[in-house]
Design a protein around this motif. Structure first.
Motif, PDB file in Angstrom:
ATOM      1  N   PHE C   5       0.833  -1.198   0.000  1.00  0.00           N
ATOM      2  CA  PHE C   5       0.000   0.000   0.000  1.00  0.00           C
ATOM      3  C   PHE C   5       0.868   1.248   0.000  1.00  0.00           C
ATOM      4  O   PHE C   5       0.642   2.177  -0.775  1.00  0.00           O
ATOM      5  CB  PHE C   5      -0.911  -0.017   1.228  1.00  0.00           C
ATOM      6  CG  PHE C   5      -1.709   1.231   1.396  1.00  0.00           C
ATOM      7  CD1 PHE C   5      -2.892   1.399   0.706  1.00  0.00           C
ATOM      8  CD2 PHE C   5      -1.272   2.250   2.221  1.00  0.00           C
ATOM      9  CE1 PHE C   5      -3.631   2.551   0.848  1.00  0.00           C
ATOM     10  CE2 PHE C   5      -2.005   3.407   2.363  1.00  0.00           C
ATOM     11  CZ  PHE C   5      -3.187   3.558   1.680  1.00  0.00           C
ATOM     12  N   PHE C  42      -4.001   0.421  -7.170  1.00  0.00           N
ATOM     13  CA  PHE C  42      -4.862   0.533  -5.987  1.00  0.00           C
ATOM     14  C   PHE C  42      -6.142  -0.268  -6.187  1.00  0.00           C
ATOM     15  O   PHE C  42      -6.581  -0.993  -5.294  1.00  0.00           O
ATOM     16  CB  PHE C  42      -5.224   1.992  -5.746  1.00  0.00           C
ATOM     17  CG  PHE C  42      -4.318   2.701  -4.799  1.00  0.00           C
ATOM     18  CD1 PHE C  42      -3.950   2.115  -3.601  1.00  0.00           C
ATOM     19  CD2 PHE C  42      -3.840   3.949  -5.090  1.00  0.00           C
ATOM     20  CE1 PHE C  42      -3.119   2.768  -2.725  1.00  0.00           C
ATOM     21  CE2 PHE C  42      -3.005   4.610  -4.220  1.00  0.00           C
ATOM     22  CZ  PHE C  42      -2.645   4.013  -3.034  1.00  0.00           C
ATOM     23  N   PHE C  43      -6.739  -0.139  -7.373  1.00  0.00           N
ATOM     24  CA  PHE C  43      -7.989  -0.858  -7.634  1.00  0.00           C
ATOM     25  C   PHE C  43      -7.754  -2.367  -7.564  1.00  0.00           C
ATOM     26  O   PHE C  43      -8.581  -3.109  -7.049  1.00  0.00           O
ATOM     27  CB  PHE C  43      -8.563  -0.485  -8.997  1.00  0.00           C
ATOM     28  CG  PHE C  43      -9.013   0.944  -9.108  1.00  0.00           C
ATOM     29  CD1 PHE C  43      -9.123   1.729  -7.978  1.00  0.00           C
ATOM     30  CD2 PHE C  43      -9.335   1.491 -10.323  1.00  0.00           C
ATOM     31  CE1 PHE C  43      -9.529   3.041  -8.060  1.00  0.00           C
ATOM     32  CE2 PHE C  43      -9.757   2.805 -10.420  1.00  0.00           C
ATOM     33  CZ  PHE C  43      -9.844   3.580  -9.292  1.00  0.00           C
ATOM     34  N   GLN C  45      -5.518  -3.810  -5.807  1.00  0.00           N
ATOM     35  CA  GLN C  45      -5.323  -4.152  -4.403  1.00  0.00           C
ATOM     36  C   GLN C  45      -6.646  -4.232  -3.667  1.00  0.00           C
ATOM     37  O   GLN C  45      -6.788  -4.985  -2.711  1.00  0.00           O
ATOM     38  CB  GLN C  45      -4.434  -3.086  -3.768  1.00  0.00           C
ATOM     39  CG  GLN C  45      -3.474  -3.670  -2.783  1.00  0.00           C
ATOM     40  CD  GLN C  45      -2.882  -2.600  -1.908  1.00  0.00           C
ATOM     41  OE1 GLN C  45      -3.147  -1.415  -2.072  1.00  0.00           O
ATOM     42  NE2 GLN C  45      -2.083  -3.021  -0.974  1.00  0.00           N
ATOM     43  N   LEU C  46      -7.621  -3.465  -4.132  1.00  0.00           N
ATOM     44  CA  LEU C  46      -8.946  -3.494  -3.525  1.00  0.00           C
ATOM     45  C   LEU C  46      -9.827  -4.569  -4.153  1.00  0.00           C
ATOM     46  O   LEU C  46     -11.049  -4.494  -4.073  1.00  0.00           O
ATOM     47  CB  LEU C  46      -9.602  -2.128  -3.672  1.00  0.00           C
ATOM     48  CG  LEU C  46      -9.032  -1.036  -2.782  1.00  0.00           C
ATOM     49  CD1 LEU C  46      -9.465   0.331  -3.235  1.00  0.00           C
ATOM     50  CD2 LEU C  46      -9.473  -1.263  -1.356  1.00  0.00           C
ATOM     51  N   ASP C  47      -9.235  -5.530  -4.834  1.00  0.00           N
ATOM     52  CA  ASP C  47      -9.951  -6.672  -5.426  1.00  0.00           C
ATOM     53  C   ASP C  47     -10.937  -6.269  -6.498  1.00  0.00           C
ATOM     54  O   ASP C  47     -11.899  -6.992  -6.753  1.00  0.00           O
ATOM     55  CB  ASP C  47     -10.680  -7.492  -4.349  1.00  0.00           C
ATOM     56  CG  ASP C  47      -9.726  -7.954  -3.283  1.00  0.00           C
ATOM     57  OD1 ASP C  47      -8.649  -8.421  -3.643  1.00  0.00           O
ATOM     58  OD2 ASP C  47     -10.056  -7.842  -2.092  1.00  0.00           O
ATOM     59  N   ALA C  48     -10.736  -5.117  -7.119  1.00  0.00           N
ATOM     60  CA  ALA C  48     -11.603  -4.724  -8.229  1.00  0.00           C
ATOM     61  C   ALA C  48     -10.805  -4.907  -9.518  1.00  0.00           C
ATOM     62  O   ALA C  48     -10.359  -3.933 -10.129  1.00  0.00           O
ATOM     63  CB  ALA C  48     -12.076  -3.294  -8.070  1.00  0.00           C
ATOM     64  N   GLU C  49     -10.606  -6.182  -9.906  1.00  0.00           N
ATOM     65  CA  GLU C  49      -9.779  -6.501 -11.073  1.00  0.00           C
ATOM     66  C   GLU C  49     -10.263  -5.789 -12.324  1.00  0.00           C
ATOM     67  O   GLU C  49      -9.496  -5.116 -13.006  1.00  0.00           O
ATOM     68  CB  GLU C  49      -9.838  -8.003 -11.342  1.00  0.00           C
ATOM     69  CG  GLU C  49      -8.670  -8.768 -10.815  1.00  0.00           C
ATOM     70  CD  GLU C  49      -8.754 -10.213 -11.243  1.00  0.00           C
ATOM     71  OE1 GLU C  49      -9.508 -10.520 -12.177  1.00  0.00           O
ATOM     72  OE2 GLU C  49      -8.057 -11.032 -10.635  1.00  0.00           O
ATOM     73  N   VAL C  51     -12.242  -3.220 -12.869  1.00  0.00           N
ATOM     74  CA  VAL C  51     -12.120  -1.767 -12.905  1.00  0.00           C
ATOM     75  C   VAL C  51     -10.657  -1.357 -13.024  1.00  0.00           C
ATOM     76  O   VAL C  51     -10.316  -0.402 -13.722  1.00  0.00           O
ATOM     77  CB  VAL C  51     -12.770  -1.146 -11.658  1.00  0.00           C
ATOM     78  CG1 VAL C  51     -12.729   0.354 -11.739  1.00  0.00           C
ATOM     79  CG2 VAL C  51     -14.181  -1.608 -11.517  1.00  0.00           C
ATOM     80  N   THR C 119     -13.151  -7.882   6.022  1.00  0.00           N
ATOM     81  CA  THR C 119     -11.824  -8.054   5.457  1.00  0.00           C
ATOM     82  C   THR C 119     -11.800  -9.174   4.443  1.00  0.00           C
ATOM     83  O   THR C 119     -10.851  -9.301   3.685  1.00  0.00           O
ATOM     84  CB  THR C 119     -10.788  -8.352   6.549  1.00  0.00           C
ATOM     85  OG1 THR C 119     -11.361  -9.295   7.435  1.00  0.00           O
ATOM     86  CG2 THR C 119     -10.390  -7.093   7.281  1.00  0.00           C
ATOM     87  N   LYS C 121     -12.391 -11.267   1.083  1.00  0.00           N
ATOM     88  CA  LYS C 121     -12.382 -10.802  -0.301  1.00  0.00           C
ATOM     89  C   LYS C 121     -13.767 -10.970  -0.916  1.00  0.00           C
ATOM     90  O   LYS C 121     -14.327 -12.066  -0.878  1.00  0.00           O
ATOM     91  CB  LYS C 121     -11.365 -11.647  -1.075  1.00  0.00           C
ATOM     92  CG  LYS C 121     -11.029 -11.114  -2.433  1.00  0.00           C
ATOM     93  CD  LYS C 121      -9.926 -11.955  -3.032  1.00  0.00           C
ATOM     94  CE  LYS C 121      -9.792 -11.642  -4.496  1.00  0.00           C
ATOM     95  NZ  LYS C 121      -8.837 -12.494  -5.150  1.00  0.00           N
ATOM     96  N   PRO C 122     -14.358  -9.921  -1.461  1.00  0.00           N
ATOM     97  CA  PRO C 122     -15.630 -10.101  -2.144  1.00  0.00           C
ATOM     98  C   PRO C 122     -15.412 -10.822  -3.479  1.00  0.00           C
ATOM     99  O   PRO C 122     -14.614 -10.387  -4.297  1.00  0.00           O
ATOM    100  CB  PRO C 122     -16.131  -8.676  -2.355  1.00  0.00           C
ATOM    101  CG  PRO C 122     -14.919  -7.844  -2.319  1.00  0.00           C
ATOM    102  CD  PRO C 122     -13.893  -8.539  -1.489  1.00  0.00           C
TER     103      PRO C 122
END
Lengths: 391, 106, 168
Positions: C5, C42-43, C45-49, C51, C119, C121-122
């Protein structure tokens, strides 16, 4: 035994990684895979360069390289040594940092694309859900590196070449993406692995490759055209047209940096050929059910090399386009055709099984091509050039 | 002091990016740089959307994700039209300097 | 707050800062594409592959190139004189930006940490995104399609060079 031969690299990897403690295995296998990819493609690059020089030589009634080693097969080695030992010249007024970074960006971006490429059964580094999008995202960043190279050289030929290259790559990226969208529509997934699996079925011993459907064939033709333009291959090699702008965006590059550009270009070609193979030609699946005994990776790399040979053949055959012809071709012919193809694919999806959809879809594709081709051909009188600068 | 939640970190980064973009848009003289600042601000907003989606109550509802996708599409359209306008202005006035573009009449 | 991060944050902020501060416009455009790429990371890392890759494709592949083209077409690639970089009212602009940063930063730091519990992962597949786009969000999708078409035509018309002698 057949199973073993097919999975030989996977088994080898497991065997090698098995020596390590369990917590290291994942990292170690990733590093090994990356190292393999990074070593394998330069080797293929050497072969392809030799093939190209020899093949083009034959097409132009000359011998091609024949001095180094038997039949000149060691020529790539000699070229490599030469480019490593040459002086690295940076122009006085050049932007040194950008000039230095540009080839690195290109090479990194083209190699990243292979992370998602299924090169054989179970042979893929990362099987992610959006791998097609990932490949295109990586391909898009090569444009920026080309621009960086051309602009930082402070040379008008470099800048012209870079502007041409970027304009061409942007224009042909649209049809490239759109012609792949039909495959996504049919597979219902963006994952390259799933696409190959969907094509790895046989009826009467014949494969279910997408190229053997009307929309698949049309998409394939458009994809081949766009991929040639995207990799700056002849007849779309205006960005480096020797007769007009010296060597385009890498005019001011020498020594190892030039070699990196050369490598990046060829590896990008392998990438796009691999993608086309995966999308339309069934990836690693065998062309006949009976030939499935041959290991899957042989099929993948065989198809990629065949694709490269086709590129070489086209380069030896067709003359270079003019800039306005290039742009007209992209926006007025290839793009509308890919859009028509989307409609055809949707029809195919919803008409159900049967002969009817074959007839209807083939008819639409053929009529559209004939009509567009006629209209384009009639309008294409060779007149005086008219340029429009955005002044 | 930065608190322990990951969300706060992302929000702070987004706020900082937004402020940088805004500062760029307000202080630079070249019109293209102003557009770059606006793009940065839009991106910071996207980061917020995704962060709230990820750490929110219902990530399966996809709301933040969808908002970010639409925002990217709108930002692309905005960039195209904005840069087209800059080129057009440059053609008329021979400058892209915002302090000199102060007439209503071309 | 992992190590990754901080690295990505440093990369993104450095890119954004140099995009705003550098003198040469082309350097600014290259720096801002670093910031765009950092945001894509960042995206991811936030599990929004999806996007993240879309961000990379649209911003690094298209918007950065557009910006670069615009810079070259407006002859902005030469380094401007020192007095011509920042606007006359730069101090006001900086103050406004600082104030705008201070308010949300203060709010974020004061806010109660109410979202620690999620926490895991969606698991969002691209297929779900596609279904949502074609189902619940089909109207916004159509509007965006219309907007993009309008923007395409509008940008071409605005930037097109009118021939001398014909109207205007």
């Amino acid at each position: 035994m057949i199973e073993k031969a097919d999975q030989i690299f996977v088994l080898l990897l497991h065997w090698l990684v098995g020596f390590l403690p369990a917590s290291w295995q994942h990292v170690a296998s990733t590093i090994l895979c990356v190292a393999t990819i990074v070593l394998l493609y330069p080797a293929l690059f050497a072969i392809a360069v030799l093939l190209e020089r020899k093949g083009l030589g034959r097409m132009q009634n000359r011998y091609g390289p024949n001095r180094v080693g038997p039949f000149g097969i060691l020529q790539p080695v000699a070229d490599g040594i030469k480019s490593l030992t040459k002086e690295d010249i940076v122009p006085f007024r050049a932007d040194a940092l950008v000039h230095f970074i540009a080839p690195l960006v290109l090479v990194v971006a083209v190699f990243m694309g292979f992370a998602v490429m299924p090169m054989g059964r179970n042979m893929v580094l990362v099987d992610m859900d959006a791998s097609l999008l990932f490949f295109f995202a990586m391909g898009a960043s090569t444009e920026l590196s080309v621009f960086m190279a051309g602009w930082s050289s402070r040379n008008k030929y470099s800048l012209l070449g870079a502007m041409r290259a970027v304009a061409q790559m942007i224009s042909y990226e649209v049809p490239l993406l759109l012609s792949s969208v039909v495959i996504v529509m049919m597979t219902g997934s963006l994952s390259l692995v799933k696409m190959v699996e969907a094509q790895n079925q046989y009826t009467w011993g014949l494969p279910h490759w997408y190229v053997f459907t009307p929309w698949g064939l049309a998409g394939f033709v458009m994809f081949v055209i766009a991929s040639m333009a995207e990799t700056n291959r002849s007849p779309f090699d205006l960005p480096e047209g020797e007769s007009e702008i010296v060597a385009g965006y890498f005019t001011e590059y020498s020594g190892f940096k030039f070699a990196l550009f050369f490598l990046g270009e060829y590896v990008g070609m392998f990438g796009i050929a691999g993608l086309g193979t995966t999308l339309f030609l069934g990836g690693w699946s065998a062309p006949l059910a009976a030939l499935s005994v041959v290991p899957s990776w042989i099929w993948f790399f065989g198809k990629v090399m065949l694709w490269i040979c086709f590129f070489i053949w086209v380069r030896g055959t067709l003359p270079r386009l003019r800039q306005d012809q290039l742009m007209n071709f992209a926006w007025k012919f290839v793009l509308p055709m890919t859009l028509v193809n989307l409609v055809v694919a949707a029809l195919w999806r919803f008409m159900g099984e049967g002969l009817l959809r074959w007839i209807v879809c083939t008819a639409i594709v053929v009529v559209a091509y004939a009509a567009m081709g006629r209209v384009e051909m009639r309008r294409e009188r060779l007149g005086p050039r008219s340029y429009r600068y955005a002044e | 002091m930065i608190s322990a939640t990951p969300l706060a970190g992302y929000l702070l980064i987004a706020a900082l990016l937004f402020a940088i973009g805004l500062a760029g848009a307000l202080t630079r003289r070249n019109a293209i740089l102003v557009l770059i600042g606006i793009e940065l601000m839009l991106n910071a907003a996207n980061l917020n959307l995704i962060a709230f989606w990820r750490f929110g109550e219902h990530p399966e509802a996809l709301t933040g994700l969808m908002f970010a996708i639409f925002s990217i599409a709108v930002a692309a359209a905005e960039a195209a039209v904005g840069l087209g306008l800059v080129i057009s202005i440059h053609r008329h006035l021979r400058t892209a300097d915002l302090d000199q573009i102060n007439r209503m009449k071309g | 707050m992992s190590f990754v991060f901080y690295v990505v944050a440093a990369l993104t902020l450095a890119g954004a800062l140099s995009a705003v501060l550098l003198k040469n416009l082309v350097h600014c455009a290259l720096a801002v594409s670093i910031a765009f790429a950092g945001l894509a990371l960042f995206f991811l890392q936030l599990d929004a592959e999806f996007v993240g890759f879309a961000q990379f494709l649209v911003y690094v592949g298209a918007v950065a190139i557009l910006v670069v083209f615009a810079i070259l077409l407006t002859r902005g690639s030469e380094t401007p004189k020192k007095t011509e970089i920042f606007s006359r009212t730069w101090l006001t602009g900086l103050a406004v930006a600082g104030a705008i940063f201070a308010v949300p930063a203060w709010a974020v730091l004061q806010a109660a940490p109410w979202m620690i519990h999620t926490t895991e992962k969606p698991a969002v597949t691209v297929q779900e995104i596609g279904n949502a786009l074609m189902g619940r969000y089909v109207l916004p999708l159509e509007i965006v399609a219309l907007l993009l078409t309008a923007a395409l035509i509008g940008a071409v018309i605005v930037a097109m060079h009118e021939k001398e002698g014909r109207n205007s």
